[in-house]
Design a protein around this motif. Structure first.
Motif, PDB file in Angstrom:
ATOM      1  N   TYR A 124      35.544  11.871   7.676  1.00  0.00           N
ATOM      2  CA  TYR A 124      36.904  12.368   7.872  1.00  0.00           C
ATOM      3  C   TYR A 124      37.697  12.034   6.611  1.00  0.00           C
ATOM      4  O   TYR A 124      37.823  10.864   6.245  1.00  0.00           O
ATOM      5  N   GLN A 125      38.224  13.048   5.932  1.00  0.00           N
ATOM      6  CA  GLN A 125      38.966  12.835   4.689  1.00  0.00           C
ATOM      7  C   GLN A 125      40.377  13.385   4.824  1.00  0.00           C
ATOM      8  O   GLN A 125      40.571  14.525   5.258  1.00  0.00           O
ATOM      9  N   ILE A 126      41.366  12.584   4.455  1.00  0.00           N
ATOM     10  CA  ILE A 126      42.768  13.000   4.465  1.00  0.00           C
ATOM     11  C   ILE A 126      43.354  12.728   3.086  1.00  0.00           C
ATOM     12  O   ILE A 126      43.218  11.620   2.552  1.00  0.00           O
ATOM     13  N   GLU A 127      43.973  13.724   2.502  1.00  0.00           N
ATOM     14  CA  GLU A 127      44.591  13.596   1.174  1.00  0.00           C
ATOM     15  C   GLU A 127      46.030  14.073   1.225  1.00  0.00           C
ATOM     16  O   GLU A 127      46.290  15.196   1.661  1.00  0.00           O
ATOM     17  N   PRO A 128      47.000  13.207   0.795  1.00  0.00           N
ATOM     18  CA  PRO A 128      46.785  11.824   0.359  1.00  0.00           C
ATOM     19  C   PRO A 128      46.441  10.906   1.527  1.00  0.00           C
ATOM     20  O   PRO A 128      46.694  11.239   2.685  1.00  0.00           O
TER      21      PRO A 128
ATOM     22  N   SER B 258      45.980  17.762   2.974  1.00  0.00           N
ATOM     23  CA  SER B 258      44.721  18.348   3.419  1.00  0.00           C
ATOM     24  C   SER B 258      43.977  17.402   4.352  1.00  0.00           C
ATOM     25  O   SER B 258      44.074  16.177   4.237  1.00  0.00           O
ATOM     26  N   VAL B 259      43.248  18.027   5.271  1.00  0.00           N
ATOM     27  CA  VAL B 259      42.396  17.298   6.210  1.00  0.00           C
ATOM     28  C   VAL B 259      41.038  17.979   6.210  1.00  0.00           C
ATOM     29  O   VAL B 259      40.958  19.210   6.295  1.00  0.00           O
ATOM     30  N   GLN B 260      39.996  17.179   6.106  1.00  0.00           N
ATOM     31  CA  GLN B 260      38.654  17.746   6.168  1.00  0.00           C
ATOM     32  C   GLN B 260      37.756  16.849   7.002  1.00  0.00           C
ATOM     33  O   GLN B 260      37.738  15.632   6.811  1.00  0.00           O
ATOM     34  N   ILE B 261      37.036  17.453   7.924  1.00  0.00           N
ATOM     35  CA  ILE B 261      36.025  16.718   8.672  1.00  0.00           C
ATOM     36  C   ILE B 261      34.703  17.439   8.508  1.00  0.00           C
ATOM     37  O   ILE B 261      34.634  18.668   8.562  1.00  0.00           O
ATOM     38  N   SER B 262      33.656  16.683   8.251  1.00  0.00           N
ATOM     39  CA  SER B 262      32.304  17.233   8.191  1.00  0.00           C
ATOM     40  C   SER B 262      31.405  16.331   9.016  1.00  0.00           C
ATOM     41  O   SER B 262      31.618  15.111   9.098  1.00  0.00           O
ATOM     42  N   LEU B 263      30.430  16.921   9.670  1.00  0.00           N
ATOM     43  CA  LEU B 263      29.590  16.152  10.578  1.00  0.00           C
ATOM     44  C   LEU B 263      28.192  16.741  10.652  1.00  0.00           C
ATOM     45  O   LEU B 263      27.969  17.908  10.317  1.00  0.00           O
ATOM     46  N   VAL B 264      27.275  15.901  11.082  1.00  0.00           N
ATOM     47  CA  VAL B 264      25.909  16.322  11.366  1.00  0.00           C
ATOM     48  C   VAL B 264      25.665  16.043  12.837  1.00  0.00           C
ATOM     49  O   VAL B 264      25.929  14.941  13.324  1.00  0.00           O
TER      50      VAL B 264
END
Length: 260
Positions: A38-42, A68-74
């Motif tokens: 889970y990435q949030i910038e800033p 920005s918000v990005q989530i990536s998952l497996v």
């Protein structure tokens, strides 16, 4: 199948604004979340809580500027969804307490107004799974999937009248028709492998024979390889982003790929 999935949301924020996100799926029936990022910038403080339906929600205040918000998952997913022709109807008095709420009309699912249509659709289908499948099949063949024909205010009654909509509208109509027959039904949002065009997706589940079954009126055949993100009564409960301020979503990207 093992899937690599995720989404990215890009915002323009003119002034600090509260935001509640619902982007983290949980392991459960038909899916195992192997890893996620889970990435949030800033980078800002985030508080997570679990809502009434068991969904993971992230609460924050988006700062002024680009955000920005990005989530990536497996995830390991089931290749097929369970189907159960002939599975019986569960009388209301025998339903679990936590399932009863999914019998009631809700904001987008006016089940109290669609009973006559539901009766026409099901014909002499056996009460339970077969009735829900008759509803799913009728929606798939009688409602035209078309972008731009509905908006955030479109309800199940609107879709039944206009006979057009997108996946959210198909799900709302299916839910409403099931509830009008005293079959509990709930909204589901998440990812579907090889969805065209790729986007986040919506479908519904119905409770028969003591468990929930998946129904997707946008697809001709049962399809697995789904990742559920959230459950609720209708779209009001499963919004992936709920903002409380004048912020603009400028871009959204979604991906679902097989993980080799």
């Amino acid at each position: 199948m093992k899937l690599f999935a995720g989404c990215e949301l890009l915002y323009d924020v003119p002034a600090p604004a509260p935001l509640v996100l619902m982007l983290r799926p949980r392991s459960g029936a038909g899916q195992w979340i192997i890893s996620e990022e889970y990435q949030i910038e800033p980078n800002i403080p985030v508080v997570e809580y679990t809502d009434l339906y068991g969904n993971l929600c992230q609460r924050l205040v988006a700062p002024e500027g680009s955000f920005s918000v990005q989530i990536s998952l497996v995830a390991e997913t089931a290749d097929r969804i369970d189907v159960a022709p002939g599975a019986p109807f569960v009388p209301v008095q025998d339903l679990p307490d936590d399932v009863l709420q999914f019998l009631l009309p809700s904001r987008y699912c006016q089940s109290d107004r669609l009973g006559p249509l539901a009766v026409d659709i099901i014909g002499d289908a056996t009460p339970g799974y077969d009735q829900v499948e008759a509803i799913r099949s009728w929606i798939q063949s009688h409602i035209t999937y078309q972008y731009g024909t509905s908006d955030a205010s479109t309800s199940a009654v609107d879709t039944a009248e206009k006979r057009t909509g997108v996946c959210r509208d198909f799900a709302h109509l299916g839910i409403s028709l099931c509830r009008s027959l005293n079959i509990p039904a709930r909204m589901v949002v998440g990812y579907l492998y090889q969805l065209k065009p790729m986007d986040l997706h919506a479908w519904f589940e119905a409770f028969v024979d003591g468990r929930w079954y998946t129904f997707d009126a946008t697809q001709q055949e049962p399809r697995g390889n789904r990742i559920v993100v959230a459950y609720g009564r209708d779209a009001a409960d499963v919004a992936l982003a709920t903002q409380y301020g004048a912020m603009t979503l400028t871009e959204m990207n979604v991906w679902v790929e097989e993980k080799i």
